[in-house]
Design an enzyme around this catalytic site. Structure first.
Site, short mmCIF file in Angstrom:
data_model
loop_
_atom_site.label_atom_id
_atom_site.label_comp_id
_atom_site.label_asym_id
_atom_site.label_seq_id
_atom_site.Cartn_x
_atom_site.Cartn_y
_atom_site.Cartn_z
N CYS A 3 6.69 -32.19 -12.62
CA CYS A 3 5.34 -31.91 -12.45
C CYS A 3 4.77 -31.06 -13.76
O CYS A 3 3.54 -30.92 -13.86
CB CYS A 3 4.89 -31.26 -11.28
SG CYS A 3 5.75 -29.51 -10.96
N CYS B 59 8.09 -26.96 -4.92
CA CYS B 59 7.36 -25.92 -5.42
C CYS B 59 7.94 -24.72 -5.07
O CYS B 59 7.83 -23.63 -5.91
CB CYS B 59 5.92 -25.87 -5.17
SG CYS B 59 5.12 -27.63 -5.05
FE1 FES Z 1 4.70 -28.66 -9.36
FE2 FES Z 1 4.03 -27.76 -7.12
S1 FES Z 1 3.57 -29.81 -8.02
S2 FES Z 1 5.31 -26.73 -8.46
#
Ligand code: FES
Length: 147
Positions: free
Chosen positions: A33, A103
């Site tokens: 991400c 996360c």
């Molecule tokens: Fe990457 Fe939450 S989407 S840390």
């Protein structure tokens, strides 16, 4: 979708900022991400975490888990901080949606990275602590670059 605690820590994150001359700093990132989290620890001679601050460039769940993780390690010993796993952080937040579990891993890794940095600086070994995989070293000009 998110618990009240998650929303509270997202909207009012605790311990945001940085610590000058911190005892240990850990920066980790999630390659998928692209989110980044940095944790600063101020650890005294008795190995108690006196202060902790964080900066997170990431999603709301990452902000909330960093905030809760800092609350959980503040005032604790190093060994107690080692028990602050992503599971413990998630439990303290009354859970996270399954797609957001990674996360909370970032928060655990950032604490471990900061503890690793502290241990390296003080030439000590912390039981159960392994070198964090996603540790991002920044601003360490004195270190030779490895490619
Ligand atoms: Fe990457 Fe939450 S989407 S840390």
């Amino acid at each position: 979708m998110y618990s009240e605690k998650v929303m509270d820590h997202f909207e009012h994150p605790r311990n945001v900022g940085e610590i000058e001359n911190a005892s240990g700093v850990g920066t980790v990132g999630n390659a998928k991400c692209g989110d980044i989290m940095r944790i600063y620890l101020d650890i005294d001679d008795d190995q108690i975490i006196r202060d902790v601050k964080f900066k997170t460039f990431g999603c709301g769940a990452a902000v909330a888990t960093s905030s809760m993780a800092t609350e959980l390690v503040k005032g604790k010993s190093i060994q107690e901080a080692m028990e602050v796993t992503n599971k413990a952080v998630m439990e303290a937040l009354d859970g996270l949606p399954p797609v957001k579990v990674h996360c909370s891993l970032l928060a655990e890794e950032a604490i471990h990275a900061a503890l690793w940095d502290y241990a390296e600086r003080h030439d000590i070994k912390i039981e159960g602590l392994e070198k964090p995989k996603s540790d991002i070293h920044e601003g360490e000009e004195e270190e030779e670059e490895e490619y």
